[in-house]
Design an enzyme around this catalytic site. Structure first.
Site, PDB file in Angstrom:
ATOM      1  N   CYS A 156      16.456  54.300 -44.198  1.00  0.00           N
ATOM      2  CA  CYS A 156      15.764  55.188 -43.249  1.00  0.00           C
ATOM      3  C   CYS A 156      16.708  56.165 -42.561  1.00  0.00           C
ATOM      4  O   CYS A 156      16.260  57.134 -41.944  1.00  0.00           O
ATOM      5  CB  CYS A 156      15.023  54.374 -42.201  1.00  0.00           C
ATOM      6  SG  CYS A 156      13.573  53.571 -42.885  1.00  0.00           S
TER       7      CYS A 156
HETATM    8  N1  COA Z   1      -3.596  42.001 -39.607  1.00  0.00           N
HETATM    9  C1  COA Z   1      -3.948  41.172 -38.596  1.00  0.00           C
HETATM   10  N2  COA Z   1      -3.058  40.344 -37.995  1.00  0.00           N
HETATM   11  C2  COA Z   1      -1.799  40.344 -38.442  1.00  0.00           C
HETATM   12  C3  COA Z   1      -1.366  41.176 -39.496  1.00  0.00           C
HETATM   13  C4  COA Z   1      -2.328  42.028 -40.073  1.00  0.00           C
HETATM   14  N3  COA Z   1      -2.011  42.857 -41.065  1.00  0.00           N
HETATM   15  N4  COA Z   1      -0.061  40.961 -39.720  1.00  0.00           N
HETATM   16  C5  COA Z   1       0.331  40.034 -38.837  1.00  0.00           C
HETATM   17  N5  COA Z   1      -0.711  39.653 -38.064  1.00  0.00           N
HETATM   18  C6  COA Z   1      -0.714  38.651 -37.015  1.00  0.00           C
HETATM   19  C7  COA Z   1       0.303  37.570 -37.281  1.00  0.00           C
HETATM   20  O1  COA Z   1      -0.239  36.555 -38.092  1.00  0.00           O
HETATM   21  C8  COA Z   1       0.637  37.102 -35.882  1.00  0.00           C
HETATM   22  O2  COA Z   1      -0.365  36.199 -35.457  1.00  0.00           O
HETATM   23  P1  COA Z   1       0.041  34.925 -34.542  1.00  0.00           P
HETATM   24  O3  COA Z   1       0.570  35.517 -33.267  1.00  0.00           O
HETATM   25  O4  COA Z   1      -1.262  34.223 -34.392  1.00  0.00           O
HETATM   26  O5  COA Z   1       1.075  34.177 -35.316  1.00  0.00           O
HETATM   27  C9  COA Z   1       0.506  38.350 -35.022  1.00  0.00           C
HETATM   28  O6  COA Z   1      -0.337  39.248 -35.770  1.00  0.00           O
HETATM   29  C10 COA Z   1       1.824  39.029 -34.749  1.00  0.00           C
HETATM   30  O7  COA Z   1       2.519  39.235 -35.988  1.00  0.00           O
HETATM   31  P2  COA Z   1       3.942  39.916 -36.060  1.00  0.00           P
HETATM   32  O8  COA Z   1       4.353  40.060 -37.485  1.00  0.00           O
HETATM   33  O9  COA Z   1       4.860  39.186 -35.164  1.00  0.00           O
HETATM   34  O10 COA Z   1       3.561  41.361 -35.485  1.00  0.00           O
HETATM   35  P3  COA Z   1       4.426  42.369 -34.668  1.00  0.00           P
HETATM   36  O11 COA Z   1       3.820  42.558 -33.359  1.00  0.00           O
HETATM   37  O12 COA Z   1       5.879  42.059 -34.734  1.00  0.00           O
HETATM   38  O13 COA Z   1       4.176  43.719 -35.488  1.00  0.00           O
HETATM   39  C11 COA Z   1       5.332  45.102 -37.087  1.00  0.00           C
HETATM   40  C12 COA Z   1       4.546  43.821 -36.830  1.00  0.00           C
HETATM   41  C13 COA Z   1       5.804  45.139 -38.521  1.00  0.00           C
HETATM   42  C14 COA Z   1       4.414  46.284 -36.823  1.00  0.00           C
HETATM   43  C15 COA Z   1       6.527  45.186 -36.109  1.00  0.00           C
HETATM   44  O14 COA Z   1       7.236  43.979 -36.128  1.00  0.00           O
HETATM   45  C16 COA Z   1       7.493  46.291 -36.411  1.00  0.00           C
HETATM   46  O15 COA Z   1       7.133  47.457 -36.475  1.00  0.00           O
HETATM   47  N6  COA Z   1       8.798  45.971 -36.528  1.00  0.00           N
HETATM   48  C17 COA Z   1       9.814  46.942 -36.802  1.00  0.00           C
HETATM   49  C18 COA Z   1       9.632  47.462 -38.148  1.00  0.00           C
HETATM   50  C19 COA Z   1      10.571  48.544 -38.520  1.00  0.00           C
HETATM   51  O16 COA Z   1      10.871  49.428 -37.785  1.00  0.00           O
HETATM   52  N7  COA Z   1      11.031  48.492 -39.718  1.00  0.00           N
HETATM   53  C20 COA Z   1      11.863  49.473 -40.214  1.00  0.00           C
HETATM   54  C21 COA Z   1      11.395  49.704 -41.576  1.00  0.00           C
HETATM   55  S1  COA Z   1      12.407  50.869 -42.307  1.00  0.00           S
END
Ligand code: COA
Length: 373
Positions: A156
């Site tokens: 990125c």
């Molecule tokens: N739909 C519904 N629920 C979902 C889901 C989906 N697609 N994916 C995960 N969940 C649920 C999980 O099961 C979890 O439930 P629980 O609390 O009951 O266990 C909850 O939502 C939180 O999941 P989590 O993966 O911890 O979500 P998050 O708040 O961390 O958000 C991202 C996920 C990926 C959006 C976030 O972590 C993020 O953006 N991180 C940085 C990513 C980044 O910048 N990457 C760089 C790439 S180059």
């Protein structure tokens, strides 16, 4: 040393867009079909049932509402969930070259430059469609540029690291002007069947023209005032696809050969690193943070950007101070901060300062302080 300016930017946006609703309809069809097909094994505890995804989660967790892609039907077919991108014969331009040329022409036009004024092309992105010949050399040929070209990948942060490479070439006198181009076909390496990440990416291509300041005539110039790069090894964003995969057939087609991440860890670890880099680079430019009028941040997650700007400003940034494009583009990897820069720069007054900051796999962070001329 020659002074360097960014004299033009360009953006290619692919023609198709997928809304969260369309994405979820396909994903949940896939999940329900999988669970129906495996009902007895799931009941016996031999297979884990898949769980549906939701529009509400995506918008709340990421701020993403839709994403552009180079091909849509293959992604939205629950039996496929991979874009249809037919291979092309060697005597036709590659798809990455085509996107790159489109964005490059815009950047050249904005800068008032032709191929004769440019000495190098750097294609910098997260995934290159082939190892060689370099896409940059193909783009160089297609644009009719003399000189040299090479590809580079810093995930990125490819665009900001590309800016550093271009700046060094111009400062040293190696080149008068350099094109840095970021063709990102993230739809090709996203696992559209992975609930945790199926919504996060989109496709786009950006181009940035950098020139010797004393030669630039563009009405859209930004002087590069300070620049900092940082990398720190982490497995939290990883893709094991590569030319050695064929040497162990047991791994071919496994999910680790696509993008995967520990999103929570990335969020927690990268936000403070990015904030510290921005603060440090602004200081290096002999500026106060209050003097920065715009933050063109990497566009991965809205909550990350809110946290980073709150951390460095001690208050919430206004939408104008920290523009968002990820709502309609999603995470376009290295192109994201440059799309924001391209779309949100013309209203700045002469003398205004801004910061381009990218962050992502590696980890890698690139920070560029610019001043509107
Ligand atoms: N739909 C519904 N629920 C979902 C889901 C989906 N697609 N994916 C995960 N969940 C649920 C999980 O099961 C979890 O439930 P629980 O609390 O009951 O266990 C909850 O939502 C939180 O999941 P989590 O993966 O911890 O979500 P998050 O708040 O961390 O958000 C991202 C996920 C990926 C959006 C976030 O972590 C993020 O953006 N991180 C940085 C990513 C980044 O910048 N990457 C760089 C790439 S180059």
């Amino acid at each position: 040393m020659n002074q360097v300016v960014i004299s033009g930017t360009g953006l290619y946006t692919p023609p198709y867009s997928i809304s969260n609703h369309e994405l979820i309809t396909c994903f949940n069809q896939y999940v329900n079909q999988f669970n129906a097909d495996n009902a007895s094994a799931i009941a016996a505890g031999e297979v884990v049932a898949l769980v549906e995804s939701s529009v509400e989660f995506i918008e709340k967790a990421s701020g993403i509402k839709s994403r552009h892609v180079v091909e849509k039907n293959g992604i939205l077919d629950p039996l496929r969930m991979v874009p249809h991108i037919p291979e092309r014969p060697d005597d036709q331009p590659s798809i990455m070259c085509e996107m790159a040329v489109n964005a490059a022409h815009q950047a050249m036009e904005r800068a008032g430059r032709t191929a004769q004024d440019i000495d190098a092309v750097i294609v910098a992105c997260s995934n290159l469609q082939r190892p060689y010949p370099a896409i940059a050399v193909e783009v160089q040929g297609a644009l009719g540029i003399e000189g040299y070209g090479f590809d580079m990948n810093v995930a990125c942060s490819s665009a900001t690291f590309g800016i550093q490479a271009a700046m060094s070439a111009i400062q040293s006198g190696q080149a008068r002007a350099v094109l840095v181009i970021n063709p990102e076909i993230t739809s090709g390496h996203l696992n559209w069947r992975d609930r945790d990440s199926h919504f996060i990416f989109g496709d786009a291509c950006t181009a940035i023209l950098l020139e010797r300041a004393d030669m630039a005539t563009s009405p859209h110039q930004f002087e590069i005032v300070a620049m900092k790069l940082k990398t720190q090894f982490s497995n939290n964003i990883r893709n094991n696809f590569g030319f050695l995969n064929r040497a162990d057939t047991s791994g071919i087609g496994k999910p680790d050969k696509l993008f995967r991440q520990q999103g929570r860890k990335v969020f927690k670890e990268v936000c403070p690193m990015a904030a510290a880099m921005i603060t440090g680079t602004v200081k290096q430019a002999d500026l106060q943070i209050e003097q920065i009028q715009r933050f063109w941040l990497h566009q991965a997650n809205l909550n990350m950007n809110l946290l980073i700007t709150r951390n460095i400003l001690g208050r919430d940034a206004t939408p104008s101070e920290s523009p968002t494009i990820l709502d309609t583009y999603a995470n376009t990897s290295s192109a994201g901060s440059i799309i924001a820069f391209h779309q949100h720069q013309d209203d700045l007054a002469q003398g205004a300062h801004g910061v381009i900051c990218s962050f992502g796999a590696g980890y890698s962070i690139g920070c560029v302080v610019v001043k509107k001329i």
